[in-house]
Design an enzyme around this catalytic site. Structure first.
Site, short mmCIF file in Angstrom:
data_model
loop_
_atom_site.label_atom_id
_atom_site.label_comp_id
_atom_site.label_asym_id
_atom_site.label_seq_id
_atom_site.Cartn_x
_atom_site.Cartn_y
_atom_site.Cartn_z
N ASP A 1 14.53 -13.46 -9.31
CA ASP A 1 14.46 -14.87 -9.63
C ASP A 1 15.62 -15.54 -8.89
O ASP A 1 16.65 -14.90 -8.66
CB ASP A 1 14.60 -15.08 -11.14
CG ASP A 1 14.64 -16.54 -11.52
OD1 ASP A 1 13.87 -17.32 -10.93
OD2 ASP A 1 15.45 -16.91 -12.37
N LYS A 2 15.46 -16.77 -8.49
CA LYS A 2 16.52 -17.44 -7.72
C LYS A 2 17.56 -18.06 -8.63
O LYS A 2 18.73 -17.68 -8.62
CB LYS A 2 15.91 -18.51 -6.80
CG LYS A 2 16.97 -19.29 -6.01
CD LYS A 2 16.33 -20.25 -5.04
CE LYS A 2 15.66 -21.42 -5.74
NZ LYS A 2 16.65 -22.37 -6.35
N THR B 1 10.46 -18.04 -6.42
CA THR B 1 11.09 -19.34 -6.65
C THR B 1 10.04 -20.44 -6.62
O THR B 1 9.03 -20.33 -5.92
CB THR B 1 12.17 -19.63 -5.57
OG1 THR B 1 12.64 -20.96 -5.75
CG2 THR B 1 11.61 -19.48 -4.18
#
Length: 427
Positions: free
Chosen positions: A264-265, A412
């Site tokens: 996950d960003k 993202t």
């Protein structure tokens, strides 16, 4: 495992007591006490691990406030969150936590939902928008109509999900229980065979009993009962210390087989905080740092998330903030004021378009950035871009994983924007 331990303890105690009261043989009290202490130690370690996981849930629960401001006509009454009902109207004051899921019916503000959704940038909420219980309100008061309370709320569903995951046994724990079950049958069988074998060989009953008890006590898997909880406790504690919440222990055990990883960003590869990523001066008469100092001086008068990010960047750079006169907020466009006799504005791209001010290529961006522009006497003199900041340790982590031969991906919701179109400059 508990059956085998109970059998071993019972047999050892009964036999040792019989020895005390006259039966020929050697008692097993020391061995019995050692077995009990080791098993209790294993249970203590396991319970400590469970309590550590429970504290993680307590942190989630603490995200919800205990009271809410219920709007009743012209009156506002403070009540417990548990007393809230659907369709109730509640007042959320500045910087307060949202007590329940609902819909904004009055007011406008920016909400910090980072702890719930991972979105680092405060989200603007106005009439008709949904809000999540547990998120933090910004600098403006809003009124919300409650849509979900109690177990129906988003946060409570997350808590329930984590609770169910923590109660589940891992594959290793289930395997240990299966092994212990078969070992129970084997130990009882071996003890019985030992008893009858020695009796059939002509040995006295006390001699045969002593060896039967020895076999059953030795067969008790106290090391197995200690090792599994110890491994679970250590892995849980180390993971929690690294910010990793384990939902599925079996999946966690299989992590050693991972060949690809999806990151996950926001809040993982990045800090999850909205800050200045770059800035520049477009005027020969003003340096970059001076530009940031002027902008931060203006923005310190504002509670907007963008303003807070600019002020923080200026303070981290060691820049002195200047005195501002005639400060004024330009609704939905920016702010303005006078500093050292200069009329300055910090405005949005929309303000430039409305006033036909050209945006130079170097001030534009195709990245996921929010850009504000600094004007002096209505002339564009600089820009400041804000975005989520990459964690300092992220590059090293990525490099380490690649060295181990892992395939790396990033999930993202950020979409690249089309190239910025220049607007005609009337000057």
């Amino acid at each position: 495992m508990m059956t085998l331990i109970a059998v071993a303890i019972t047999v050892a105690y009964v036999y040792s007591s019989a020895v005390v009261f006259g039966l020929e043989g050697m008692d097993f009290f020391w061995e019995l006490v050692t077995l009990i202490v080791i098993m209790l130690l294993g249970h203590w370690i396991e319970m400590k691990s469970v309590m550590g996981a429970s504290r993680a849930l307590e942190l989630l629960v603490q995200m919800m406030p205990s009271e809410a401001h219920l709007v009743q006509g012209d009156q506002i009454k403070d009540i417990k969150v548990d007393e809230l009902k659907k369709e109730d109207i509640i007042l959320i004051k500045a910087n307060e936590k949202i007590p329940a899921d609902g819909t904004v019916v009055d007011g406008e503000s920016h909400l910090d939902e980072s702890m719930l959704t991972g979105e680092s940038k405060p989200v603007k909420k106005s009439k008709g928008d949904q809000v999540i219980g547990g998120s933090v309100n910004g600098s403006q008061s809003i009124k919300v109509k409650v849509s979900k309370t109690g177990k129906e709320s988003y946060l409570n569903k997350v808590i329930t999900l984590v609770e169910e995951a923590q109660k589940a046994k891992s594959k290793t724990q289930n395997l240990a229980n299966v092994a212990a079950r078969w070992l129970t049958f084997i130990a009882i069988g071996a003890g019985t065979i030992t008893l009858f074998t020695w009796i059939s060989l002509g040995k006295p009953l006390d001699f045969a009993l002593e060896r039967m008890v020895t076999v059953m006590v030795i067969s008790c898997p106290h090391a197995l009962g200690l090792a599994i909880p110890l491994v679970v406790a250590i892995s849980t504690a180390v993971s929690a210390g690294k910010g990793l919440l384990i939902r599925n222990r079996t999946a966690f055990e299989n992590a050693r087989k991972i060949t690809a990883m999806v990151f996950d960003k926001t809040g993982t590869l990045t800090e999850g905080k909205f800050g200045v990523s770059r800035y520049g001066s477009l005027s020969d008469d003003m340096e970059k740092k001076e530009l940031l100092s002027f902008a931060a001086s203006l923005e310190q008068q504002s509670e907007h998330p963008i303003a807070q990010g600019i002020v923080k960047a200026a303070k981290e750079a060691g820049l002195a903030l200047k005195k501002v006169e005639n400060f004024e907020s330009l609704t939905a466009k920016g702010i303005q004021g006078k500093i050292e006799g200069k009329n300055l504005k910090v405005v949005s791209p929309g303000y430039l378009k409305e006033n036909d001010i050209n945006i130079p290529d170097q001030a534009g961006s195709d990245e996921a950035e929010t850009i504000v522009y600094v004007l002096q006497e209505n002339l564009l003199i600089g820009f400041i871009a804000l975005s989520d900041q990459i964690r300092e340790e992220s590059p090293k982590a990525i490099e380490t994983l690649r060295e181990k031969g892992m395939k790396l991906y990033m999930a993202t919701g950020t979409m690249r924007k089309p190239p910025r179109q220049s607007v005609k400059n009337s000057g």
